[in-house]
Design a protein around this motif. Structure first.
Motif, PDB file in Angstrom:
ATOM      1  N   ASP A 208      35.795 -22.443   4.009  1.00  0.00           N
ATOM      2  CA  ASP A 208      36.463 -21.601   5.016  1.00  0.00           C
ATOM      3  C   ASP A 208      35.544 -21.292   6.191  1.00  0.00           C
ATOM      4  O   ASP A 208      35.552 -20.186   6.743  1.00  0.00           O
ATOM      5  CB  ASP A 208      36.950 -20.293   4.382  1.00  0.00           C
ATOM      6  N   GLY A 209      34.705 -22.251   6.537  1.00  0.00           N
ATOM      7  CA  GLY A 209      33.827 -22.087   7.683  1.00  0.00           C
ATOM      8  C   GLY A 209      32.535 -21.352   7.404  1.00  0.00           C
ATOM      9  O   GLY A 209      31.683 -21.235   8.285  1.00  0.00           O
ATOM     10  N   GLY A 210      32.360 -20.861   6.184  1.00  0.00           N
ATOM     11  CA  GLY A 210      31.151 -20.120   5.849  1.00  0.00           C
ATOM     12  C   GLY A 210      30.280 -20.881   4.871  1.00  0.00           C
ATOM     13  O   GLY A 210      30.765 -21.713   4.098  1.00  0.00           O
ATOM     14  N   LYS A 211      28.976 -20.611   4.876  1.00  0.00           N
ATOM     15  CA  LYS A 211      28.053 -21.253   3.955  1.00  0.00           C
ATOM     16  C   LYS A 211      28.292 -20.786   2.531  1.00  0.00           C
ATOM     17  O   LYS A 211      28.515 -19.607   2.281  1.00  0.00           O
ATOM     18  CB  LYS A 211      26.602 -20.927   4.339  1.00  0.00           C
ATOM     19  N   VAL A 212      28.248 -21.703   1.592  1.00  0.00           N
ATOM     20  CA  VAL A 212      28.308 -21.365   0.172  1.00  0.00           C
ATOM     21  C   VAL A 212      26.875 -21.125  -0.294  1.00  0.00           C
ATOM     22  O   VAL A 212      26.041 -22.042  -0.275  1.00  0.00           O
ATOM     23  CB  VAL A 212      28.973 -22.488  -0.638  1.00  0.00           C
ATOM     24  N   LEU A 213      26.600 -19.900  -0.722  1.00  0.00           N
ATOM     25  CA  LEU A 213      25.249 -19.504  -1.084  1.00  0.00           C
ATOM     26  C   LEU A 213      25.077 -19.409  -2.590  1.00  0.00           C
ATOM     27  O   LEU A 213      26.064 -19.379  -3.348  1.00  0.00           O
ATOM     28  CB  LEU A 213      24.909 -18.154  -0.441  1.00  0.00           C
ATOM     29  N   LEU A 214      23.839 -19.361  -3.013  1.00  0.00           N
ATOM     30  CA  LEU A 214      23.498 -19.147  -4.420  1.00  0.00           C
ATOM     31  C   LEU A 214      23.913 -17.737  -4.813  1.00  0.00           C
ATOM     32  O   LEU A 214      23.466 -16.764  -4.213  1.00  0.00           O
ATOM     33  CB  LEU A 214      21.985 -19.322  -4.589  1.00  0.00           C
ATOM     34  N   TRP A 215      24.785 -17.608  -5.812  1.00  0.00           N
ATOM     35  CA  TRP A 215      25.235 -16.286  -6.240  1.00  0.00           C
ATOM     36  C   TRP A 215      24.117 -15.566  -6.994  1.00  0.00           C
ATOM     37  O   TRP A 215      23.510 -16.118  -7.906  1.00  0.00           O
ATOM     38  CB  TRP A 215      26.468 -16.417  -7.130  1.00  0.00           C
ATOM     39  N   ASP A 216      23.869 -14.331  -6.613  1.00  0.00           N
ATOM     40  CA  ASP A 216      22.807 -13.521  -7.214  1.00  0.00           C
ATOM     41  C   ASP A 216      23.367 -12.115  -7.418  1.00  0.00           C
ATOM     42  O   ASP A 216      23.537 -11.353  -6.460  1.00  0.00           O
ATOM     43  CB  ASP A 216      21.580 -13.502  -6.301  1.00  0.00           C
ATOM     44  N   LYS A 217      23.664 -11.779  -8.674  1.00  0.00           N
ATOM     45  CA  LYS A 217      24.382 -10.543  -8.994  1.00  0.00           C
ATOM     46  C   LYS A 217      23.574  -9.680  -9.976  1.00  0.00           C
ATOM     47  O   LYS A 217      22.447  -9.980 -10.302  1.00  0.00           O
ATOM     48  CB  LYS A 217      25.743 -10.892  -9.620  1.00  0.00           C
ATOM     49  N   ASN A 218      24.210  -8.587 -10.413  1.00  0.00           N
ATOM     50  CA  ASN A 218      23.624  -7.708 -11.439  1.00  0.00           C
ATOM     51  C   ASN A 218      22.243  -7.192 -11.042  1.00  0.00           C
ATOM     52  O   ASN A 218      21.293  -7.225 -11.827  1.00  0.00           O
ATOM     53  CB  ASN A 218      23.544  -8.424 -12.793  1.00  0.00           C
ATOM     54  N   VAL A 219      22.130  -6.723  -9.812  1.00  0.00           N
ATOM     55  CA  VAL A 219      20.875  -6.113  -9.356  1.00  0.00           C
ATOM     56  C   VAL A 219      20.778  -4.709  -9.946  1.00  0.00           C
ATOM     57  O   VAL A 219      21.673  -3.883  -9.755  1.00  0.00           O
ATOM     58  CB  VAL A 219      20.810  -6.069  -7.820  1.00  0.00           C
ATOM     59  N   ILE A 220      19.690  -4.459 -10.673  1.00  0.00           N
ATOM     60  CA  ILE A 220      19.539  -3.192 -11.390  1.00  0.00           C
ATOM     61  C   ILE A 220      18.091  -2.724 -11.266  1.00  0.00           C
ATOM     62  O   ILE A 220      17.175  -3.398 -11.731  1.00  0.00           O
ATOM     63  CB  ILE A 220      19.896  -3.351 -12.883  1.00  0.00           C
ATOM     64  N   PHE A 221      17.883  -1.561 -10.666  1.00  0.00           N
ATOM     65  CA  PHE A 221      16.540  -1.024 -10.516  1.00  0.00           C
ATOM     66  C   PHE A 221      16.072  -0.332 -11.791  1.00  0.00           C
ATOM     67  O   PHE A 221      16.879   0.237 -12.547  1.00  0.00           O
ATOM     68  CB  PHE A 221      16.488  -0.022  -9.361  1.00  0.00           C
ATOM     69  N   PHE A 222      14.777  -0.378 -12.039  1.00  0.00           N
ATOM     70  CA  PHE A 222      14.165   0.485 -13.035  1.00  0.00           C
ATOM     71  C   PHE A 222      14.141   1.905 -12.465  1.00  0.00           C
ATOM     72  O   PHE A 222      13.984   2.080 -11.251  1.00  0.00           O
ATOM     73  CB  PHE A 222      12.745   0.011 -13.352  1.00  0.00           C
ATOM     74  N   PRO A 223      14.265   2.939 -13.311  1.00  0.00           N
ATOM     75  CA  PRO A 223      14.428   4.306 -12.809  1.00  0.00           C
ATOM     76  C   PRO A 223      13.138   4.999 -12.366  1.00  0.00           C
ATOM     77  O   PRO A 223      13.161   6.203 -12.097  1.00  0.00           O
ATOM     78  CB  PRO A 223      15.055   5.036 -14.004  1.00  0.00           C
TER      79      PRO A 223
ATOM     80  N   PHE B 113      13.087  -4.374  -9.999  1.00  0.00           N
ATOM     81  CA  PHE B 113      14.510  -4.522 -10.315  1.00  0.00           C
ATOM     82  C   PHE B 113      14.783  -5.858 -10.990  1.00  0.00           C
ATOM     83  O   PHE B 113      14.061  -6.838 -10.812  1.00  0.00           O
ATOM     84  CB  PHE B 113      15.390  -4.328  -9.077  1.00  0.00           C
ATOM     85  N   LEU B 114      15.847  -5.854 -11.762  1.00  0.00           N
ATOM     86  CA  LEU B 114      16.372  -7.050 -12.393  1.00  0.00           C
ATOM     87  C   LEU B 114      17.466  -7.633 -11.508  1.00  0.00           C
ATOM     88  O   LEU B 114      18.119  -6.912 -10.749  1.00  0.00           O
ATOM     89  CB  LEU B 114      16.951  -6.714 -13.772  1.00  0.00           C
ATOM     90  N   HIS B 115      17.686  -8.916 -11.619  1.00  0.00           N
ATOM     91  CA  HIS B 115      18.830  -9.546 -10.966  1.00  0.00           C
ATOM     92  C   HIS B 115      19.196 -10.774 -11.795  1.00  0.00           C
ATOM     93  O   HIS B 115      18.491 -11.131 -12.745  1.00  0.00           O
ATOM     94  CB  HIS B 115      18.527  -9.887  -9.504  1.00  0.00           C
ATOM     95  N   ARG B 116      20.317 -11.404 -11.455  1.00  0.00           N
ATOM     96  CA  ARG B 116      20.771 -12.502 -12.304  1.00  0.00           C
ATOM     97  C   ARG B 116      21.299 -13.674 -11.481  1.00  0.00           C
ATOM     98  O   ARG B 116      22.291 -13.572 -10.762  1.00  0.00           O
ATOM     99  CB  ARG B 116      21.882 -12.013 -13.245  1.00  0.00           C
ATOM    100  N   ILE B 117      20.617 -14.778 -11.600  1.00  0.00           N
ATOM    101  CA  ILE B 117      21.112 -16.085 -11.190  1.00  0.00           C
ATOM    102  C   ILE B 117      21.358 -16.829 -12.498  1.00  0.00           C
ATOM    103  O   ILE B 117      20.438 -17.021 -13.288  1.00  0.00           O
ATOM    104  CB  ILE B 117      20.086 -16.826 -10.317  1.00  0.00           C
ATOM    105  N   LYS B 118      22.598 -17.202 -12.754  1.00  0.00           N
ATOM    106  CA  LYS B 118      22.936 -17.785 -14.056  1.00  0.00           C
ATOM    107  C   LYS B 118      22.035 -18.971 -14.385  1.00  0.00           C
ATOM    108  O   LYS B 118      21.726 -19.760 -13.502  1.00  0.00           O
ATOM    109  CB  LYS B 118      24.393 -18.268 -14.048  1.00  0.00           C
ATOM    110  N   PRO B 119      21.635 -19.083 -15.671  1.00  0.00           N
ATOM    111  CA  PRO B 119      22.123 -18.367 -16.857  1.00  0.00           C
ATOM    112  C   PRO B 119      21.191 -17.263 -17.348  1.00  0.00           C
ATOM    113  O   PRO B 119      21.459 -16.664 -18.385  1.00  0.00           O
ATOM    114  CB  PRO B 119      22.166 -19.484 -17.897  1.00  0.00           C
TER     115      PRO B 119
END
Length: 347
Positions: free
Chosen positions: A160-175, A184-190
């Motif tokens: 749709d005209g936009g770049k397909v990027l590497l998905w990077d989700k589940n960003v979670i900071f230590f308290p 912080f943690l993050h998740r690039i599968k798997p």
């Protein structure tokens, strides 16, 4: 096996426009006897915002907002704000979420001093294509071939005209800061990855991420190990500091004849060196079993995303079948004891 009590459904969708399709995956933070939930609220068309409710104790809804507390405002989150997590570091609340623009799903951050007024910091993970990811990690590439299977987006580089990027989700900071640094943690599968070396958010520049991916293999903190997490894993609740280590409640996914099954899992990371895993349960902490966990928008899902500790009882809030918010409870001391019976030998 750890005794886990399913406490039941905490909140469900309403007729309100912003949450008439489902509520799920809440961030939680405890202040005194109250627990504040910031949950993913889904409207028709699968557009998400962040809803809010306040609990009296761990289970009783005291009040609930009839409008979202965070809504999409920018192009990078135009299709939704999803799956929040929250921690308090010093006097500042860090609420991370997945920003979805209809093409890409990337970790973003908002901060607040009062849980009411939020200042968005934008996307804080790398914004690179899978092609660039492969180039940067070439000399220190991940061992798992699943990085190719899950992230190459079928070779499509534009949509749709936009770049397909590497998905990077589940960003979670230590308290809290560890060795003086934000982590912080993050998740690039798997796998689940970790960032341990920033003093301020502003340091997360394209140059930072380029160097990070060059040494990417060293940033992987957890990888799938057992059957219930054999497909992939991802961050769940913010880490909990204990005398034995950082308790991490995460999600594991198994591909079965019924489709993917999402379970809650438990691990311990070293207090001073959170890149080091020291223990892991060899079985799910809990998994979909009840009718409202087995059937929903996405079947067979228990997705843990927030906790609250009352005395020695740990309450775990989770999305159930991507439609409702449930809670499970367990004895924290018993869980830690069980984990320490399943330590990891790094020799």
């Amino acid at each position: 096996m750890i005794a886990v009590k399913k406490e039941g459904i905490i909140i469900q969708k309403t007729v309100l426009d912003f949450e008439n399709e489902g509520v799920l995956n809440p961030a939680s933070i405890k202040e005194g006897n109250n627990v504040y939930l910031f949950y993913r609220a889904v409207s028709k068309g699968n557009f998400s915002s962040i809803g809010y409710c306040k609990l009296d104790g761990p289970l009783t809804v005291e009040s609930r907002s009839d409008s979202p507390i965070l809504i999409p405002e920018f192009d990078y989150e135009s299709h939704g704000i999803e799956d929040p997590r929250i921690v308090k570091i010093a006097d500042l609340y860090y609420l991370t979420y997945t920003a979805y623009d209809g093409i890409n799903a990337l970790g973003a951050l908002a901060v607040s001093k009062d849980l009411i007024n939020w200042e968005k910091q934008g996307i804080i993970v790398a914004q690179i294509t899978y092609h660039d990811f492969v180039k940067l990690t070439k000399s220190n590439k991940p061992k798992s071939e699943k990085y190719y299977r899950y992230n190459r987006q079928k070779g499509v580089r534009k949509k749709d005209g936009g770049k397909v990027l590497l998905w990077d989700k589940n960003v979670i900071f230590f308290p809290r800061r560890i060795n003086g640094m934000l982590c912080f943690l993050h998740r690039i599968k798997p796998d689940i990855q970790i960032v341990v070396s920033i003093n301020e958010i502003a340091e997360l520049t394209p140059e930072f991420w380029e160097n990070y991916f060059i040494g990417f293999q060293d940033s992987i903190v957890l990888s799938p190990q057992y059957n219930h997490e054999s497909s992939y894993i991802g961050g769940g609740c913010p880490p909990i500091e204990t005398e034995f280590g950082w308790l991490l409640i995460y999600h594991g996914v198994e591909d079965t004849i019924k489709g993917f099954v999402y379970s809650a899992c438990a691990s311990l990371l070293d207090l001073h060196d959170p890149q080091k895993e020291i223990a892991r349960l060899p079985y799910p902490l809990f998994k979909p079993e009840l009718s409202w966990e087995l059937k929903g928008e996405v079947n067979n899902v228990c997705f843990p995303s927030g906790t609250a500790l009352f005395d020695d009882t740990l309450y775990i809030y989770y999305g159930a079948a991507d439609k409702r918010i449930g809670c499970a409870s367990l004895n924290l001391s018993e869980l830690l004891k069980e984990l320490m019976l399943n330590t990891i030998n790094h020799d």
